[in-house]
Design an enzyme around this catalytic site. Structure first.
Site, PDB file in Angstrom:
ATOM      1  N   LYS A 187       3.946   2.184  -2.617  1.00 44.67           N
ATOM      2  CA  LYS A 187       4.255   3.397  -3.385  1.00 44.67           C
ATOM      3  C   LYS A 187       5.720   3.759  -3.146  1.00 44.67           C
ATOM      4  O   LYS A 187       6.460   4.102  -4.074  1.00 44.67           O
ATOM      5  CB  LYS A 187       3.354   4.557  -2.931  1.00 44.67           C
ATOM      6  CG  LYS A 187       1.843   4.273  -2.949  1.00 44.67           C
ATOM      7  CD  LYS A 187       1.037   5.484  -2.444  1.00 44.67           C
ATOM      8  CE  LYS A 187      -0.271   5.158  -1.725  1.00 44.67           C
ATOM      9  NZ  LYS A 187      -1.359   4.615  -2.443  1.00 44.67           N
ATOM     10  N   SER A 214       0.830  -1.203   0.000  1.00 48.35           N
ATOM     11  CA  SER A 214       0.000   0.000   0.000  1.00 48.35           C
ATOM     12  C   SER A 214       0.866   1.255   0.000  1.00 48.35           C
ATOM     13  O   SER A 214       1.645   1.446  -0.922  1.00 48.35           O
ATOM     14  CB  SER A 214      -0.946  -0.056   1.193  1.00 48.35           C
ATOM     15  OG  SER A 214      -2.058   0.739   0.909  1.00 48.35           O
ATOM     16  N   TRP A 223     -10.339  -0.212  -4.179  1.00 48.63           N
ATOM     17  CA  TRP A 223      -9.817   1.136  -3.887  1.00 48.63           C
ATOM     18  C   TRP A 223      -8.455   1.349  -4.556  1.00 48.63           C
ATOM     19  O   TRP A 223      -8.116   2.441  -4.982  1.00 48.63           O
ATOM     20  CB  TRP A 223      -9.710   1.277  -2.366  1.00 48.63           C
ATOM     21  CG  TRP A 223      -9.305   2.607  -1.822  1.00 48.63           C
ATOM     22  CD1 TRP A 223      -8.209   2.869  -1.068  1.00 48.63           C
ATOM     23  CD2 TRP A 223     -10.005   3.851  -1.924  1.00 48.63           C
ATOM     24  NE1 TRP A 223      -8.164   4.193  -0.706  1.00 48.63           N
ATOM     25  CE2 TRP A 223      -9.260   4.817  -1.220  1.00 48.63           C
ATOM     26  CE3 TRP A 223     -11.194   4.251  -2.556  1.00 48.63           C
ATOM     27  CZ2 TRP A 223      -9.656   6.150  -1.125  1.00 48.63           C
ATOM     28  CZ3 TRP A 223     -11.583   5.580  -2.461  1.00 48.63           C
ATOM     29  CH2 TRP A 223     -10.817   6.509  -1.755  1.00 48.63           C
ATOM     30  N   HIS A 270      -7.537  -5.873   1.250  1.00 46.46           N
ATOM     31  CA  HIS A 270      -6.314  -5.074   1.282  1.00 46.46           C
ATOM     32  C   HIS A 270      -5.398  -5.535   2.422  1.00 46.46           C
ATOM     33  O   HIS A 270      -5.681  -5.301   3.593  1.00 46.46           O
ATOM     34  CB  HIS A 270      -6.750  -3.617   1.507  1.00 46.46           C
ATOM     35  CG  HIS A 270      -5.655  -2.626   1.419  1.00 46.46           C
ATOM     36  ND1 HIS A 270      -4.956  -2.406   0.256  1.00 46.46           N
ATOM     37  CD2 HIS A 270      -5.122  -1.789   2.352  1.00 46.46           C
ATOM     38  CE1 HIS A 270      -4.060  -1.457   0.474  1.00 46.46           C
ATOM     39  NE2 HIS A 270      -4.133  -1.071   1.735  1.00 46.46           N
TER      40      HIS A 270
HETATM   41  C1  GTR Z   1      -5.354   4.268   2.332  1.00 46.48           C
HETATM   42  C2  GTR Z   1      -4.890   5.128   1.208  1.00 46.48           C
HETATM   43  C3  GTR Z   1      -4.188   4.282   0.198  1.00 46.48           C
HETATM   44  C4  GTR Z   1      -3.225   3.308   0.819  1.00 46.48           C
HETATM   45  C5  GTR Z   1      -3.693   2.738   2.119  1.00 46.48           C
HETATM   46  C6  GTR Z   1      -2.633   2.005   2.937  1.00 46.48           C
HETATM   47  O1  GTR Z   1      -6.062   4.963   3.285  1.00 46.48           O
HETATM   48  O2  GTR Z   1      -6.008   5.735   0.649  1.00 46.48           O
HETATM   49  O3  GTR Z   1      -3.562   5.100  -0.748  1.00 46.48           O
HETATM   50  O4  GTR Z   1      -1.984   3.886   0.969  1.00 46.48           O
HETATM   51  O5  GTR Z   1      -4.236   3.691   2.938  1.00 46.48           O
HETATM   52  O6  GTR Z   1      -1.480   2.434   3.033  1.00 46.48           O
HETATM   53  O7  GTR Z   1      -2.982   0.985   3.538  1.00 46.48           O
END
Ligand code: GTR
Length: 390
Positions: A228, A224, A315, A367
């Site tokens: 990045k 996540s 997402w 996620h």
């Molecule tokens: C979320 C965000 C994502 C992602 C995620 C994470 O809230 O919108 O871009 O980075 O967190 O890091 O789990």
């Protein structure tokens, strides 16, 4: 995260493929001067540097290279960790610039049963410290040390808070305030994600000096927001053999122009400290971006890239992540002649595609970073390192 449906969402988050507006992506193979790019020389001396600069200026900010001193201190070790299977080293990495310093803690397990130097996976993590417990009293599939060791991989991790806190009010601690305060005044200055990538690069500085680690067979992994940062690390620092993005989504592997799931505006609003200030210009204005995320994949060539998604993580836009990998890996194929040709259609759930240098899977579920994901990363690395040894 509660994922609103399009109908419920006043801000217009879209989860409907048929509602994606037509978009056209910047061309990887035409320079800013309009020159067609077809050779390795043109790519490496013209197009790659200009794309890298665009990402620095418009998306992630610069990653400063100058430092005065770096020191490595073994603060604790256990040669019989993980029931004797691993050698644990906890290393403090202290970096100084202009008489100020910061220290990052590296946690590293090296397999005992294999001859060293060992290949290594580094995890960049923002999750709770219990996920990287060096005592292994708390175990988590988010960082499955025992399985990595059993498969002959060294397992390394650091927590992003040692470099830059994952919070909008405190992200300037420690790196930005102490070592590079001038970056904070720049519209294209380093911010949170850039700081984490900078931290991962210091881990590589250590790997290169530890004879138990094969720094030429190193993978950087992030989930996540960590994904990045992992992508930005692999792009900045060509020492990494493999870059792994796990569900990195918007600002990671997903194409921004699709505006599917999380958007540039939403991420800049919720996380104003991750990207450089200039990135705000592209809120609701993705078409004006001189880059899109497939170009990050392209910058990694000819090194290996792995993009992993999860079926219920809309997402992060699994399809947009796949498209980036497919389009970006044209650099591997068309510039470097590496035979990578991903399928036309999005691969099915739990149907990994492992080509030489390009890996992809969609895991069933939500996620997260799980053992399933790590097993695929290891399979992919096994295959890659076997090819490289030929
Ligand atoms: C979320 C965000 C994502 C992602 C995620 C994470 O809230 O919108 O871009 O980075 O967190 O890091 O789990």
């Amino acid at each position: 995260i509660v994922i609103p449906t399009f109908a419920q969402s006043p801000d217009g988050f879209n989860y409907d493929e048929s509602r994606i507006s037509a978009y056209s992506l910047p061309d990887l193979f035409v320079s800013l001067q309009g020159q067609p790019i077809s050779s390795i020389h043109q790519w490496e001396f013209t197009r790659r540097p200009e794309i890298l600069r665009l990402f620095e200026n418009e998306v992630y900010g610069q990653v400063p290279r100058d430092l005065d001193h770096i020191a490595f201190k073994l603060v604790s070790e256990d040669k019989k960790a993980v029931d004797g299977a691993a050698h644990l080293k906890e290393v403090d990495i202290t970096v100084a610039r202009n008489e100020r310093e910061i220290t990052i803690r590296l946690i590293l397990f090296i397999p005992n049963h294999k001859e060293t130097p060992a290949p290594v996976f580094l995890l960049i993590t923002h999750r709770g410290h219990e996920n990287i417990d060096p005592t292994r009293q708390q175990k988590s599939d988010f960082w499955p040390v025992e399985q990595l060791i059993a498969n002959g991989y060294a397992a390394a991790a650091f927590h992003v808070s040692d470099v830059s806190d994952d919070h909008k009010d405190t992200f300037t601690e420690d790196l930005l305030e102490r070592l590079y305060p001038e970056q904070l005044k720049m519209e294209n200055g380093m911010r949170g994600l850039g700081a984490w990538a900078w931290g991962a690069m210091r881990m590589m500085d250590y790997f290169e000096r530890d004879p138990d680690i094969d720094a030429k067979r190193a993978g950087v992994v992030g989930h996540s927001r960590g994904g990045k940062a992992a992508l930005w690390t692999g792009v900045q620092d060509t020492r990494w053999a493999i870059t792994v993005s796990n569900e990195s989504g918007c600002g990671g592997a997903a194409l921004s122009r699709r505006r599917f799931g999380e958007t540039v505006k939403r991420i800049n609003t919720n996380f104003p400290y991750w990207f450089t200030d200039n990135f705000n210009r592209y809120n609701d204005n993705e078409d004006a971006l001189p880059v899109d995320q497939h170009m990050l994949v392209g910058l990694m060539a000819p090194r290996a890239v792995y993009v992993a998604s999860a079926s219920e993580d809309q997402w992060a836009d699994p399809k947009g992540e796949f498209l980036s990998l497919k389009l970006g890996s044209r650099v591997h194929r068309e510039i470097y002649g590496i035979p990578v040709d991903l399928p036309e259609k999005l691969p099915g759930v739990a149907q990994p595609v492992h080509l030489p240098y390009i890996g992809h899977h969609i895991r069933e579920g939500k996620h997260n970073l799980t053992l399933y994901d790590w097993e695929r990363f290891m399979d992919f690395a096994d295959q890659l390192y076997a090819i490289k040894n030929d």
